[in-house]
Design an enzyme around this catalytic site. Structure first.
Site, short mmCIF file in Angstrom:
data_model
loop_
_atom_site.label_atom_id
_atom_site.label_comp_id
_atom_site.label_asym_id
_atom_site.label_seq_id
_atom_site.Cartn_x
_atom_site.Cartn_y
_atom_site.Cartn_z
N TYR A 65 35.16 4.71 43.86
CA TYR A 65 35.84 3.85 42.88
C TYR A 65 35.16 2.48 42.82
O TYR A 65 34.83 1.97 41.75
CB TYR A 65 37.32 3.71 43.26
CG TYR A 65 38.05 2.63 42.50
CD1 TYR A 65 38.53 2.86 41.22
CD2 TYR A 65 38.26 1.36 43.06
CE1 TYR A 65 39.20 1.86 40.51
CE2 TYR A 65 38.93 0.36 42.36
CZ TYR A 65 39.40 0.62 41.09
OH TYR A 65 40.06 -0.36 40.40
N GLU A 97 37.98 -4.53 44.85
CA GLU A 97 37.44 -3.42 45.62
C GLU A 97 35.90 -3.46 45.61
O GLU A 97 35.26 -2.91 46.50
CB GLU A 97 37.97 -2.09 45.04
CG GLU A 97 37.58 -0.82 45.77
CD GLU A 97 38.27 -0.57 47.11
OE1 GLU A 97 39.25 -1.26 47.43
OE2 GLU A 97 37.78 0.31 47.84
N SER A 137 37.32 -5.28 39.73
CA SER A 137 38.24 -5.18 40.87
C SER A 137 37.70 -5.83 42.14
O SER A 137 36.50 -5.77 42.42
CB SER A 137 38.49 -3.69 41.15
OG SER A 137 39.06 -3.52 42.42
P1 NAP Z 1 46.84 2.78 36.52
O1 NAP Z 1 48.29 2.47 36.54
O2 NAP Z 1 46.28 3.81 37.43
O3 NAP Z 1 46.45 3.19 35.01
C1 NAP Z 1 45.23 3.80 34.70
C2 NAP Z 1 45.19 4.12 33.22
O4 NAP Z 1 43.94 4.72 32.90
C3 NAP Z 1 46.28 5.11 32.76
O5 NAP Z 1 46.83 4.64 31.56
C4 NAP Z 1 45.49 6.39 32.50
O6 NAP Z 1 46.05 7.18 31.47
C5 NAP Z 1 44.16 5.79 32.00
N1 NAP Z 1 43.07 6.77 32.05
C6 NAP Z 1 42.69 7.55 33.09
N2 NAP Z 1 41.67 8.36 32.71
C7 NAP Z 1 41.40 8.09 31.40
C8 NAP Z 1 40.49 8.60 30.46
N3 NAP Z 1 39.62 9.57 30.77
N4 NAP Z 1 40.48 8.08 29.20
C9 NAP Z 1 41.37 7.11 28.86
N5 NAP Z 1 42.27 6.59 29.71
C10 NAP Z 1 42.29 7.07 30.97
O7 NAP Z 1 45.98 1.44 36.76
P2 NAP Z 1 46.45 -0.10 36.70
O8 NAP Z 1 46.99 -0.50 38.01
O9 NAP Z 1 47.25 -0.31 35.46
O10 NAP Z 1 45.04 -0.82 36.55
C11 NAP Z 1 44.46 -1.07 35.28
C12 NAP Z 1 42.96 -1.29 35.45
O11 NAP Z 1 42.73 -2.38 36.31
C13 NAP Z 1 42.21 -0.12 36.07
O12 NAP Z 1 40.94 -0.07 35.49
C14 NAP Z 1 42.11 -0.49 37.53
O13 NAP Z 1 41.01 0.16 38.12
C15 NAP Z 1 41.93 -1.98 37.42
N6 NAP Z 1 42.39 -2.78 38.55
C16 NAP Z 1 43.67 -2.64 39.00
C17 NAP Z 1 44.12 -3.43 40.05
C18 NAP Z 1 45.53 -3.31 40.57
O14 NAP Z 1 45.79 -3.82 41.66
N7 NAP Z 1 46.44 -2.71 39.83
C19 NAP Z 1 43.25 -4.37 40.63
C20 NAP Z 1 41.96 -4.50 40.11
C21 NAP Z 1 41.54 -3.71 39.06
P3 NAP Z 1 46.85 8.57 31.72
O15 NAP Z 1 48.30 8.22 31.61
O16 NAP Z 1 46.38 9.41 30.59
O17 NAP Z 1 46.46 9.08 33.07
N1 GDD Z 2 47.83 4.28 48.99
C1 GDD Z 2 48.03 4.22 50.31
N2 GDD Z 2 48.84 5.15 50.90
N3 GDD Z 2 47.41 3.25 51.01
C2 GDD Z 2 47.64 3.19 52.34
C3 GDD Z 2 48.48 4.10 53.00
C4 GDD Z 2 49.10 5.13 52.25
O1 GDD Z 2 49.83 5.97 52.75
N4 GDD Z 2 48.51 3.77 54.32
C5 GDD Z 2 47.73 2.71 54.48
N5 GDD Z 2 47.19 2.35 53.28
C6 GDD Z 2 46.23 1.25 53.06
C7 GDD Z 2 44.91 1.72 52.42
O2 GDD Z 2 44.08 2.33 53.41
C8 GDD Z 2 44.39 0.39 51.90
O3 GDD Z 2 43.73 -0.31 52.91
C9 GDD Z 2 45.67 -0.38 51.53
O4 GDD Z 2 46.76 0.33 52.14
C10 GDD Z 2 45.93 -0.52 50.04
O5 GDD Z 2 45.86 0.77 49.43
P1 GDD Z 2 46.29 1.00 47.90
O6 GDD Z 2 47.66 0.49 47.66
O7 GDD Z 2 46.01 2.42 47.58
O8 GDD Z 2 45.33 0.00 47.09
P2 GDD Z 2 43.76 -0.29 47.19
O9 GDD Z 2 43.60 -1.66 47.74
O10 GDD Z 2 43.03 0.81 47.82
O11 GDD Z 2 43.34 -0.28 45.63
C11 GDD Z 2 44.13 -0.98 44.66
O12 GDD Z 2 43.66 -2.31 44.54
C12 GDD Z 2 42.33 -2.44 44.03
C13 GDD Z 2 42.01 -3.92 43.97
O13 GDD Z 2 41.57 -4.35 45.22
C14 GDD Z 2 44.03 -0.20 43.35
O14 GDD Z 2 44.96 -0.71 42.43
C15 GDD Z 2 42.64 -0.30 42.76
O15 GDD Z 2 42.63 0.30 41.46
C16 GDD Z 2 42.30 -1.79 42.65
O16 GDD Z 2 41.03 -1.96 42.09
#
Ligand code: NAP
Ligand code: GDD
Length: 328
Positions: free
Chosen positions: A151, A129, A127
């Site tokens: 995280y 992050e 990520s």
């Molecule tokens: P998400 O919607 O939060 O999905 C997370 C998944 O992890 C869910 O299917 C959840 O299953 C599963 N999980 C949680 N705890 C587990 C456990 N103990 N054993 C097995 N599975 C478990 O996340 P996403 O947005 O699809 O992201 C997918 C991956 O990419 C994550 O690793 C995230 O950190 C990474 N990532 C995401 C982003 C983004 O912007 N979306 C960016 C960079 C990296 P349950 O239904 O059982 O809770």
């Molecule tokens: N969720 C959330 N809720 N975020 C808020 C809010 C709120 O009410 N108000 C402001 N924010 C700001 C957060 O402080 C952060 O700076 C930004 O919005 C994005 O927050 P999120 O959408 O929760 O995403 P993230 O950037 O913290 O994390 C996501 O992206 C990562 C990749 O950079 C997640 O998907 C992570 O799993 C992923 O790795």
């Protein structure tokens, strides 16, 4: 027929990836955990051809049994606690699943796949992050990490564990450093979906305001459907490697609000927004913007959906879902 095992199949990316791989002719297996997870039904309805297997990233023996049973060609490790805000409150659990879970999945691949010539290819969901308090802008594969949340710290552990298993055991293990990617399947806790859902509800007269934290943070937001293709492309390369996947464009939460309200036909958006300290984080990531030149050159990957199109797609989906819900 190639066989793929996806952890995190019930999450946003797991749902996109399973559909993508099915269209590529894969037999897809998804790891699910716990009992009565309501998201399992959604996943099965979207993609009836997938096979679900039970396990947990906290339980190595379940992972070994699954890899033995499935005999996958490719493993996509997407399972994690992925909500940054939650990771501050449940830091140990986040380290356990998001961090150590990667090690356990790699151990299962190492043990079942055998020694040299391990046939299983592995993808780790790293990520942006991890860049946290960024050392340079834009960020690329060589930018040092400085995580700002439990995280982010757990993801750095998972990233280096992936690199280590590649170097130590010759596993075809790649790490995708993905910047934020969103879409209609995004969880409601993340800021993009929270905003598009609230704007749709405000438009429909179902909600008066939206409470948010820091409006100044900037993110590089792309569309999840585009990003899962980059994961697959990484595993089709002869050599495993690390890749940044991003659009190269950043927007603030303020821009996101302005765009979503404008699409909804509401100009004076500021009167609907309140700031609530509960949504601020103990340490913030102020700016993420990625340089995906390597992915573009080596994988031939590029994003197709613009920021405006993404917000529009999410808003329209929320408007439809919320009006259908209200009519019931
Ligand atoms: P998400 O919607 O939060 O999905 C997370 C998944 O992890 C869910 O299917 C959840 O299953 C599963 N999980 C949680 N705890 C587990 C456990 N103990 N054993 C097995 N599975 C478990 O996340 P996403 O947005 O699809 O992201 C997918 C991956 O990419 C994550 O690793 C995230 O950190 C990474 N990532 C995401 C982003 C983004 O912007 N979306 C960016 C960079 C990296 P349950 O239904 O059982 O809770
Ligand atoms: N969720 C959330 N809720 N975020 C808020 C809010 C709120 O009410 N108000 C402001 N924010 C700001 C957060 O402080 C952060 O700076 C930004 O919005 C994005 O927050 P999120 O959408 O929760 O995403 P993230 O950037 O913290 O994390 C996501 O992206 C990562 C990749 O950079 C997640 O998907 C992570 O799993 C992923 O790795």
């Amino acid at each position: 027929m190639k066989r793929a095992l996806i952890t995190g199949i019930t999450g946003q990316d797991g749902r996109h990836l399973s559909q993508f791989l099915s269209t590529k002719g894969y037999q897809v297996f998804g790891l699910v955990r716990g009992q009565n997870n309501p998201k399992i039904e959604v996943v099965q309805a979207e993609n009836p051809s997938i096979e679900l297997v039970e396990g947990d990233l906290r339980d190595l023996s379940s992972l070994i049994a699954i890899v033995e049973q499935v005999q996958p060609d490719e493993v996509y490790n997407l399972g994690a606690i992925s909500f940054v805000q939650l990771s501050f409150k449940q830091a140990e659990l986040t380290a356990e699943i998001t961090g150590l879970g990667v090690l356990r999945m790699l151990e299962a691949v190492r043990i079942v796949g055998g020694g040299e010539n391990n046939p299983i290819r592995f993808y780790q969901a790293s990520s942006s992050e991890m860049f946290g308090k960024v050392r340079e802008t834009p960020q690329n594969e060589n930018t040092p990490f400085h995580p700002r949340s439990p995280y982010g710290v757990a993801k750095v552990f998972g990233h280096y564990t992936t690199v280590n298993y590649r170097e130590a055991y010759g596993i075809h293990a790649s790490s995708g450093i993905l910047f934020n990617h969103e879409g209609p399947k995004r969880g409601l806790e993340f800021v993009t979906r929270k905003v598009t859902n609230a704007v749709a509800r405000i438009k429909l007269g179902l909600q008066d305001q939206i409470s948010l934290g820091n409006l100044e943070a900037k993110r590089d937001w792309g569309y999840a459907g585009d990003y899962v293709e980059a994961m697959w492309r990484m595993l089709q390369q002869d050599e495993p490697d690390d890749y940044v996947v991003a659009t190269g464009e950043a927007h603030s939460i303020r821009d996101l609000l302005e765009t979503a309200f404008r699409i909804a036909g509401i100009d004076d958006w500021e009167r609907f927004v309140v700031q609530d300290p509960r949504f601020y984080r103990p340490a913030e990531v102020d700016l993420l913007i990625g340089d995906a030149s390597k992915a573009r050159e080596k994988l031939g990957w590029e994003p197709r959906v613009s920021f405006e199109e993404l917000v529009q797609m999410m808003y329209e989906n929320d408007l439809k879902e919320e009006s259908e819900k209200a009519a019931r």
